[in-house]
Design an enzyme around this catalytic site. Sequence first.
Site, short mmCIF file in Angstrom:
data_model
loop_
_atom_site.label_atom_id
_atom_site.label_comp_id
_atom_site.label_asym_id
_atom_site.label_seq_id
_atom_site.Cartn_x
_atom_site.Cartn_y
_atom_site.Cartn_z
N CYS A 146 0.82 -1.22 0.00
CA CYS A 146 0.00 0.00 0.00
C CYS A 146 0.85 1.27 0.00
O CYS A 146 1.56 1.53 -0.96
CB CYS A 146 -0.98 -0.03 1.17
SG CYS A 146 -2.40 1.08 0.92
N HIS A 239 -4.43 -5.07 -0.37
CA HIS A 239 -4.09 -5.76 0.88
C HIS A 239 -4.48 -7.24 0.82
O HIS A 239 -5.49 -7.63 1.41
CB HIS A 239 -4.79 -5.09 2.05
CG HIS A 239 -4.33 -3.70 2.33
ND1 HIS A 239 -3.20 -3.43 3.08
CD2 HIS A 239 -4.83 -2.50 1.94
CE1 HIS A 239 -3.03 -2.12 3.15
NE2 HIS A 239 -3.99 -1.53 2.47
N GLU A 241 -3.31 -9.44 2.55
CA GLU A 241 -3.21 -9.97 3.91
C GLU A 241 -4.43 -9.70 4.76
O GLU A 241 -4.59 -10.29 5.85
CB GLU A 241 -1.98 -9.36 4.61
CG GLU A 241 -2.14 -7.94 5.10
CD GLU A 241 -2.01 -6.87 4.01
OE1 GLU A 241 -2.17 -5.67 4.33
OE2 GLU A 241 -1.74 -7.23 2.85
#
Length: 358
Positions: A146, A239, A241
């Site tokens: 990011c 993202h 994750e």
Amino acid sequence: MALIIDGSRVPTRWAERNILRKLRSMESIGPGAECVSIAFVNNMPDAALEDTEMQFFELLDAAASDLPVYLSLYSLSGVPRADRGQQHVSSFYRSTSELSNCQFDAVIITGTEPRRPDLRNEPYWQALSGVLDWAESNTASTVLSCLAAHAGVLYSDGISRRSLDDKQFGVFDFVKSVSHPLTVGTGERIRFPHSRWNEVPADALLACGYSVLTQSADAGVDSFVKKKKRSLFVHFQGHPEYGAQTLLKEYRRDIKRFLRNERETYPTMPKGYFDAAAGDLLTNFRDLVLSDRREELLTGFPETAVVGTLRKTWQSSATVIYRNWLQYVLMRKAETPGLAAAVRFGRATTIRINNEIA
């Protein structure tokens, strides 16, 4: 083989989730054993610091499978922290200033919440620049997440991010732009969460020699790569994750900021994330808040009713991409003997998940 956290102490939430623990050193694996050492540079603000730990720990553990992955925790100086966040960092993290004397097989660098329009004016910019320089020569691959991805291309290629009219917020479908080892085994369409107010455009990246791996007409560039000296830099604007509830927490946080008059507009609902019933509940709550703007109304936010409907639809794609990344790092390590020879761990805490003691 479970994820192995370097150091005598492991962040509490990860340790508590896994009942069986054992102290071990990196050398106990034995000479010649396949393993990957990673420096994890977590710069997230206090509110997301520990959640981000858990998200990356879980993703790396799932992607590693039987491959031992050694994770050492670092944090940049200059990231603003309150007492609780600073205490957590001081307890479990090292300063990135210590990286100058180390080599790792790979590094993962998270973003943080920007406070200045120009990232070069952030208080941590000099420290981050130093880590980026270090990573080029001392790792086989570098993952930038990011805001770290935006900072990376600004620092190395002068590519400035551009602001969006509204937050790019939700779970989006992306298509593969090119064939690449990192996306082998994923479907033709890949779904990942995004949460950002800025973007780096594809044309600027391509002009500077980056390869765009995944993108969409609606959400722009998702992931892109470029080799810098000896390290393959892997950039995610989104993202992979994220946990199933992360976007919901961010949405609630943004609503709270609206109710506190810390932002002018009611936040846009994340796209592609809620089912129809959850969307109706949240729309009704929005209408109530807009008719009577008071912070006390946040107690009526339908979080409990919505949580049970959420699904982590991107989990399989995230695991495949990170597994491919770990295999790439392992391959590069085999091609470059001694790549991580300078890494020397003290004690590392191993968290075993499969009810098996090594």
